[in-house]
Design an enzyme around this catalytic site. Sequence first.
Site, PDB file in Angstrom:
ATOM      1  N   GLU A 100      -1.172  68.988  26.392  1.00  0.00           N
ATOM      2  CA  GLU A 100       0.224  69.240  26.017  1.00  0.00           C
ATOM      3  C   GLU A 100       1.136  69.116  27.231  1.00  0.00           C
ATOM      4  O   GLU A 100       0.687  69.177  28.378  1.00  0.00           O
ATOM      5  CB  GLU A 100       0.364  70.615  25.371  1.00  0.00           C
ATOM      6  CG  GLU A 100      -0.070  71.741  26.279  1.00  0.00           C
ATOM      7  CD  GLU A 100       0.834  72.949  26.174  1.00  0.00           C
ATOM      8  OE1 GLU A 100       2.056  72.782  26.026  1.00  0.00           O
ATOM      9  OE2 GLU A 100       0.307  74.065  26.265  1.00  0.00           O
ATOM     10  N   LYS A 105      12.113  71.443  24.900  1.00  0.00           N
ATOM     11  CA  LYS A 105      10.821  71.976  24.432  1.00  0.00           C
ATOM     12  C   LYS A 105      10.771  71.755  22.925  1.00  0.00           C
ATOM     13  O   LYS A 105      11.610  72.301  22.197  1.00  0.00           O
ATOM     14  CB  LYS A 105      10.743  73.470  24.779  1.00  0.00           C
ATOM     15  CG  LYS A 105       9.539  74.215  24.213  1.00  0.00           C
ATOM     16  CD  LYS A 105       9.546  75.680  24.673  1.00  0.00           C
ATOM     17  CE  LYS A 105       8.548  76.531  23.901  1.00  0.00           C
ATOM     18  NZ  LYS A 105       8.579  77.955  24.305  1.00  0.00           N
ATOM     19  N   LYS A 111      -1.665  83.797  25.059  1.00  0.00           N
ATOM     20  CA  LYS A 111      -1.038  84.367  26.256  1.00  0.00           C
ATOM     21  C   LYS A 111      -0.973  85.891  26.130  1.00  0.00           C
ATOM     22  O   LYS A 111      -0.630  86.430  25.088  1.00  0.00           O
ATOM     23  CB  LYS A 111       0.349  83.749  26.445  1.00  0.00           C
ATOM     24  CG  LYS A 111       0.230  82.318  26.994  1.00  0.00           C
ATOM     25  CD  LYS A 111       1.579  81.691  27.241  1.00  0.00           C
ATOM     26  CE  LYS A 111       2.125  81.086  25.988  1.00  0.00           C
ATOM     27  NZ  LYS A 111       1.553  79.784  25.647  1.00  0.00           N
ATOM     28  N   ASP A 116       9.227  87.168  15.811  1.00  0.00           N
ATOM     29  CA  ASP A 116       8.861  86.012  16.626  1.00  0.00           C
ATOM     30  C   ASP A 116       7.345  85.797  16.617  1.00  0.00           C
ATOM     31  O   ASP A 116       6.595  86.523  17.266  1.00  0.00           O
ATOM     32  CB  ASP A 116       9.364  86.212  18.070  1.00  0.00           C
ATOM     33  CG  ASP A 116       9.182  84.959  18.922  1.00  0.00           C
ATOM     34  OD1 ASP A 116       8.513  84.015  18.468  1.00  0.00           O
ATOM     35  OD2 ASP A 116       9.723  84.937  20.049  1.00  0.00           O
ATOM     36  N   SER A 118       4.793  82.497  17.161  1.00  0.00           N
ATOM     37  CA  SER A 118       4.801  81.089  17.543  1.00  0.00           C
ATOM     38  C   SER A 118       4.408  80.193  16.367  1.00  0.00           C
ATOM     39  O   SER A 118       3.494  80.504  15.596  1.00  0.00           O
ATOM     40  CB  SER A 118       3.816  80.855  18.694  1.00  0.00           C
ATOM     41  OG  SER A 118       3.747  79.475  18.983  1.00  0.00           O
ATOM     42  N   ALA A 119       5.110  79.079  16.262  1.00  0.00           N
ATOM     43  CA  ALA A 119       4.795  78.083  15.230  1.00  0.00           C
ATOM     44  C   ALA A 119       3.406  77.480  15.452  1.00  0.00           C
ATOM     45  O   ALA A 119       2.865  76.819  14.561  1.00  0.00           O
ATOM     46  CB  ALA A 119       5.852  76.987  15.235  1.00  0.00           C
ATOM     47  N   ASP A 120       2.832  77.727  16.635  1.00  0.00           N
ATOM     48  CA  ASP A 120       1.471  77.221  16.918  1.00  0.00           C
ATOM     49  C   ASP A 120       0.495  77.657  15.817  1.00  0.00           C
ATOM     50  O   ASP A 120      -0.342  76.871  15.371  1.00  0.00           O
ATOM     51  CB  ASP A 120       0.940  77.788  18.250  1.00  0.00           C
ATOM     52  CG  ASP A 120       1.675  77.248  19.466  1.00  0.00           C
ATOM     53  OD1 ASP A 120       2.529  76.364  19.300  1.00  0.00           O
ATOM     54  OD2 ASP A 120       1.383  77.729  20.576  1.00  0.00           O
ATOM     55  N   VAL A 176       2.091  73.454  21.830  1.00  0.00           N
ATOM     56  CA  VAL A 176       0.789  73.334  21.166  1.00  0.00           C
ATOM     57  C   VAL A 176       0.975  72.810  19.740  1.00  0.00           C
ATOM     58  O   VAL A 176       0.242  71.929  19.283  1.00  0.00           O
ATOM     59  CB  VAL A 176       0.047  74.687  21.160  1.00  0.00           C
ATOM     60  CG1 VAL A 176      -1.151  74.654  20.218  1.00  0.00           C
ATOM     61  CG2 VAL A 176      -0.401  75.051  22.570  1.00  0.00           C
TER      62      VAL A 176
HETATM   63  N1  PSU Z   1      -0.159  77.621  27.846  1.00  0.00           N
HETATM   64  C1  PSU Z   1       0.182  77.801  29.138  1.00  0.00           C
HETATM   65  N2  PSU Z   1       1.520  77.680  29.452  1.00  0.00           N
HETATM   66  C2  PSU Z   1       2.487  77.356  28.497  1.00  0.00           C
HETATM   67  C3  PSU Z   1       2.109  77.165  27.137  1.00  0.00           C
HETATM   68  C4  PSU Z   1       0.758  77.309  26.871  1.00  0.00           C
HETATM   69  O1  PSU Z   1      -0.667  78.094  29.999  1.00  0.00           O
HETATM   70  O2  PSU Z   1       3.666  77.228  28.854  1.00  0.00           O
HETATM   71  C5  PSU Z   1       3.151  76.793  26.073  1.00  0.00           C
HETATM   72  C6  PSU Z   1       2.481  76.030  24.935  1.00  0.00           C
HETATM   73  O3  PSU Z   1       3.142  74.796  24.806  1.00  0.00           O
HETATM   74  C7  PSU Z   1       2.700  76.886  23.700  1.00  0.00           C
HETATM   75  C8  PSU Z   1       4.023  77.510  24.033  1.00  0.00           C
HETATM   76  O4  PSU Z   1       2.733  76.137  22.507  1.00  0.00           O
HETATM   77  O5  PSU Z   1       3.832  77.873  25.410  1.00  0.00           O
HETATM   78  C9  PSU Z   1       4.359  78.660  23.110  1.00  0.00           C
HETATM   79  O6  PSU Z   1       5.748  78.820  23.056  1.00  0.00           O
HETATM   80  P1  PSU Z   1       6.422  79.705  21.888  1.00  0.00           P
HETATM   81  O7  PSU Z   1       5.906  81.096  22.141  1.00  0.00           O
HETATM   82  O8  PSU Z   1       7.917  79.570  22.093  1.00  0.00           O
HETATM   83  O9  PSU Z   1       5.974  79.119  20.587  1.00  0.00           O
HETATM   84 MN    MN Z   2       8.722  81.953  19.575  1.00  0.00          MN
END
Ligand code: PSU
Ligand code: MN
Length: 302
Positions: A26, A87, A160, A139, A141-143, A107
């Site tokens: 990614e 992003k 994370k 919130d 994540s859409a992942d 992701v």
């Molecule tokens: N893993 C890492 N660093 C990152 C991410 C993942 O070590 O920055 C990113 C990935 O792209 C993941 C995103 O999809 O953070 C999640 O963001 P959000 O919580 O806004 O969906």
């Molecule tokens: Mn989010």
Amino acid sequence: MPETTLMLSEEVREALDARRPVVALESTIIAHGLPRPRNLAVAEELETLVRGAGAVPATIAVLDGRPHVGLDKAGLERIATDPGMRKFGHRDLAPALAAGASGATTVSATAFLAARAGIRVFATGGLGGVHREWTVTQDESADLRLLARTGITVVCAGVKSILDVPATLQRLETLGVAVLGYGTGHFPGFYLSSSGLPVDWTVRTPEEVADVMRAQDALGGPETALIVGRPVAEDEQLNPDLHDRVLAEALDECRERGIGGQAVTPFLLDFLMKRTGGASLEANLAAVRGNVRLAARIAAAL
Ligand code: PSU
Ligand code: MN
């Protein structure tokens, strides 16, 4: 998706045609998850690690409204250095294509594009998930939703640790996404080797992961991702006490400043990096490197 929509690099197209191993990478971690200028060196290093393990790297991003699967040197440089790089989650892809916009893929967007290209294995750092303030912000994540309906194996160091990990594991269960611990009975904790939470399934070799993927294929659906949680080595993890202390400060700061939406994750990662004197960055990189190597071995074992 029409052939002309997806821009496969020549190297990736040839590898897929010849059924040689390919690993998707990614780009959000490069553009928004790591500090400059180190991010460009890391992007290149990750590709080198994939090659070293005998697979072809396919870093994914949207450039000028075209979804690229496999970037050349100039493409990687743009992702790492262009301050206007956005992003993009999965939902942003269509508007971005229509507008001719450029952005790094999360992701969710990366897994979607990789699966469309026919790539079976994807490596990242930590997945997105349910945020700790979920009851207030909603919130998540859409992942998670995208992985619930995309047939791809994602090698990660868990989700994370800035997130609500138990809630995220619960959501993965509800969504029907299988989770394997790689060499561990615990779900990894991203910066930390363990989140302290158990996983139901443990595998120990790339071949065993490939066996699970073949069993998924044999069952024939519904298409869902397979999550392979590979822990960062204990001597490479962030000090757990330091982690807990700085993370609490980061979450307070995020709330006080009213940071929301897509900005939350990059803000928290950056805050941790600064307040741990760079130690969180080293743990993050150690995790990603290990994940990328393992992903290449899984792709080869298939
Ligand atoms: N893993 C890492 N660093 C990152 C991410 C993942 O070590 O920055 C990113 C990935 O792209 C993941 C995103 O999809 O953070 C999640 O963001 P959000 O919580 O806004 O969906
Ligand atoms: Mn989010």
